[in-house]
Write a protein that holds these residues in place. Structure first.
Motif, PDB file in Angstrom:
ATOM      1  N   PHE A  69      14.245  90.282 -12.063  1.00  0.00           N
ATOM      2  CA  PHE A  69      15.428  90.336 -11.192  1.00  0.00           C
ATOM      3  C   PHE A  69      15.735  91.771 -10.762  1.00  0.00           C
ATOM      4  N   TRP A  70      15.590  92.698 -11.687  1.00  0.00           N
ATOM      5  CA  TRP A  70      15.865  94.101 -11.366  1.00  0.00           C
ATOM      6  C   TRP A  70      14.896  94.601 -10.299  1.00  0.00           C
ATOM      7  N   ARG A  71      13.614  94.246 -10.441  1.00  0.00           N
ATOM      8  CA  ARG A  71      12.610  94.660  -9.437  1.00  0.00           C
ATOM      9  C   ARG A  71      12.886  94.016  -8.078  1.00  0.00           C
ATOM     10  N   LEU A  72      13.549  92.858  -8.073  1.00  0.00           N
ATOM     11  CA  LEU A  72      13.914  92.208  -6.815  1.00  0.00           C
ATOM     12  C   LEU A  72      15.186  92.794  -6.208  1.00  0.00           C
ATOM     13  N   GLY A  73      15.795  93.738  -6.904  1.00  0.00           N
ATOM     14  CA  GLY A  73      17.028  94.347  -6.413  1.00  0.00           C
ATOM     15  C   GLY A  73      18.273  93.575  -6.802  1.00  0.00           C
ATOM     16  N   ALA A  74      18.133  92.685  -7.762  1.00  0.00           N
ATOM     17  CA  ALA A  74      19.260  91.860  -8.219  1.00  0.00           C
ATOM     18  C   ALA A  74      19.676  92.294  -9.621  1.00  0.00           C
ATOM     19  N   GLY A  75      20.112  93.547  -9.734  1.00  0.00           N
ATOM     20  CA  GLY A  75      20.477  94.098 -11.032  1.00  0.00           C
ATOM     21  C   GLY A  75      21.550  93.311 -11.751  1.00  0.00           C
ATOM     22  N   LYS A  76      22.544  92.842 -11.000  1.00  0.00           N
ATOM     23  CA  LYS A  76      23.627  92.089 -11.638  1.00  0.00           C
ATOM     24  C   LYS A  76      23.110  90.785 -12.241  1.00  0.00           C
ATOM     25  N   ARG A  77      22.138  90.155 -11.590  1.00  0.00           N
ATOM     26  CA  ARG A  77      21.537  88.937 -12.155  1.00  0.00           C
ATOM     27  C   ARG A  77      20.672  89.247 -13.371  1.00  0.00           C
ATOM     28  N   ALA A  78      20.172  90.479 -13.453  1.00  0.00           N
ATOM     29  CA  ALA A  78      19.331  90.883 -14.581  1.00  0.00           C
ATOM     30  C   ALA A  78      20.156  91.143 -15.842  1.00  0.00           C
ATOM     31  N   LEU A  79      21.412  91.577 -15.664  1.00  0.00           N
ATOM     32  CA  LEU A  79      22.231  91.984 -16.811  1.00  0.00           C
ATOM     33  C   LEU A  79      22.339  90.941 -17.915  1.00  0.00           C
ATOM     34  N   PRO A  80      22.672  89.667 -17.620  1.00  0.00           N
ATOM     35  CA  PRO A  80      22.799  88.721 -18.734  1.00  0.00           C
ATOM     36  C   PRO A  80      21.501  88.569 -19.528  1.00  0.00           C
ATOM     37  N   TYR A  81      20.376  88.674 -18.850  1.00  0.00           N
ATOM     38  CA  TYR A  81      19.084  88.573 -19.547  1.00  0.00           C
ATOM     39  C   TYR A  81      18.853  89.794 -20.430  1.00  0.00           C
ATOM     40  N   PHE A  82      19.202  90.972 -19.927  1.00  0.00           N
ATOM     41  CA  PHE A  82      19.064  92.173 -20.747  1.00  0.00           C
ATOM     42  C   PHE A  82      20.043  92.151 -21.926  1.00  0.00           C
ATOM     43  N   PHE A  83      21.276  91.683 -21.697  1.00  0.00           N
ATOM     44  CA  PHE A  83      22.243  91.568 -22.791  1.00  0.00           C
ATOM     45  C   PHE A  83      21.696  90.641 -23.877  1.00  0.00           C
ATOM     46  N   GLU A  84      21.180  89.485 -23.456  1.00  0.00           N
ATOM     47  CA  GLU A  84      20.650  88.525 -24.425  1.00  0.00           C
ATOM     48  C   GLU A  84      19.426  89.080 -25.139  1.00  0.00           C
ATOM     49  N   ALA A 122      14.677 100.905 -24.534  1.00  0.00           N
ATOM     50  CA  ALA A 122      14.311 100.639 -23.135  1.00  0.00           C
ATOM     51  C   ALA A 122      15.293  99.660 -22.493  1.00  0.00           C
ATOM     52  N   ILE A 123      15.711  98.647 -23.238  1.00  0.00           N
ATOM     53  CA  ILE A 123      16.685  97.681 -22.708  1.00  0.00           C
ATOM     54  C   ILE A 123      18.011  98.385 -22.444  1.00  0.00           C
ATOM     55  N   ASP A 124      18.430  99.231 -23.374  1.00  0.00           N
ATOM     56  CA  ASP A 124      19.668  99.989 -23.177  1.00  0.00           C
ATOM     57  C   ASP A 124      19.592 100.852 -21.919  1.00  0.00           C
ATOM     58  N   GLN A 125      18.452 101.492 -21.704  1.00  0.00           N
ATOM     59  CA  GLN A 125      18.292 102.335 -20.515  1.00  0.00           C
ATOM     60  C   GLN A 125      18.384 101.498 -19.243  1.00  0.00           C
ATOM     61  N   ARG A 126      17.781 100.315 -19.247  1.00  0.00           N
ATOM     62  CA  ARG A 126      17.850  99.450 -18.061  1.00  0.00           C
ATOM     63  C   ARG A 126      19.283  99.029 -17.774  1.00  0.00           C
ATOM     64  N   ILE A 127      20.009  98.666 -18.819  1.00  0.00           N
ATOM     65  CA  ILE A 127      21.414  98.270 -18.644  1.00  0.00           C
ATOM     66  C   ILE A 127      22.210  99.426 -18.049  1.00  0.00           C
ATOM     67  N   ARG A 128      22.031 100.621 -18.599  1.00  0.00           N
ATOM     68  CA  ARG A 128      22.766 101.789 -18.086  1.00  0.00           C
ATOM     69  C   ARG A 128      22.385 102.083 -16.637  1.00  0.00           C
ATOM     70  N   CYS A 129      21.108 101.976 -16.308  1.00  0.00           N
ATOM     71  CA  CYS A 129      20.665 102.220 -14.921  1.00  0.00           C
ATOM     72  C   CYS A 129      21.316 101.232 -13.956  1.00  0.00           C
ATOM     73  N   ILE A 130      21.348  99.977 -14.325  1.00  0.00           N
ATOM     74  CA  ILE A 130      21.952  98.967 -13.449  1.00  0.00           C
ATOM     75  C   ILE A 130      23.436  99.256 -13.257  1.00  0.00           C
TER      76      ILE A 130
END
Length: 148
Positions: free
Chosen positions: A49-64, A79-87
């Motif tokens: 989702f993040w690569r598709l430009g849908a960061g907000k849709r990616a967040l619940p998956y990264f949280f889980e 790495a997951i923490d960094q992705r969350i912070r980037c989004i």
């Protein structure tokens, strides 16, 4: 296996995310929702989702994914923490203070949940219920962020 390989080719990401979401449903049923493989799949869906430009849709998956990694004893969450912070910071343009607040809420909710799991395992069910409530309360900002 096919879906994990497709995730890196931009044109195949929608197909990969679709396949991974199907795999995730099966994994949750067969392995249980706290299994580390479920966490890995959540991470890959979030990446898609993040690569598709849908960061907000990616967040619940990264949280889980982060929650599962912590609960399964895997400490590979940087790495997951960094992705969350980037989004939150780059994609959603949150202030650094807000990013820190959401990250703290995620960490606190996981810590309460881990404490509750230990208490439940030790037979202290009433104390475990209190910790689960605290975990849910700590996670409210995250739930509102994902819903809102």
């Amino acid at each position: 296996q096919e879906s994990y390989e497709l995730i890196w080719r931009q044109e195949d990401i929608p197909k990969a995310v679709f396949l991974l979401e199907q795999a995730l449903a099966i994994q949750r049923k067969c392995l249980g929702k706290h299994h580390k493989d479920v966490g890995y799949t959540c991470n890959f869906i979030g990446l898609g989702f993040w690569r598709l430009g849908a960061g907000k849709r990616a967040l619940p998956y990264f949280f889980e994914a982060r929650r599962i990694m912590c609960k399964s004893g895997n400490r590979g969450t940087k790495a997951i923490d960094q992705r969350i912070r980037c989004i939150l910071f780059l994609d959603m343009e949150f202030s650094l203070e807000d990013v820190a607040r959401y990250h703290s809420a995620l960490r606190d909710s996981i810590e309460h949940e881990l404490t509750a799991d230990r208490l439940k395992k030790d037979g202290e069910h009433e104390e475990a219920k209190k910790e689960y409530r605290l975990a849910k309360e700590a996670a409210k900002p995250l739930a509102n962020l994902v819903r809102g």
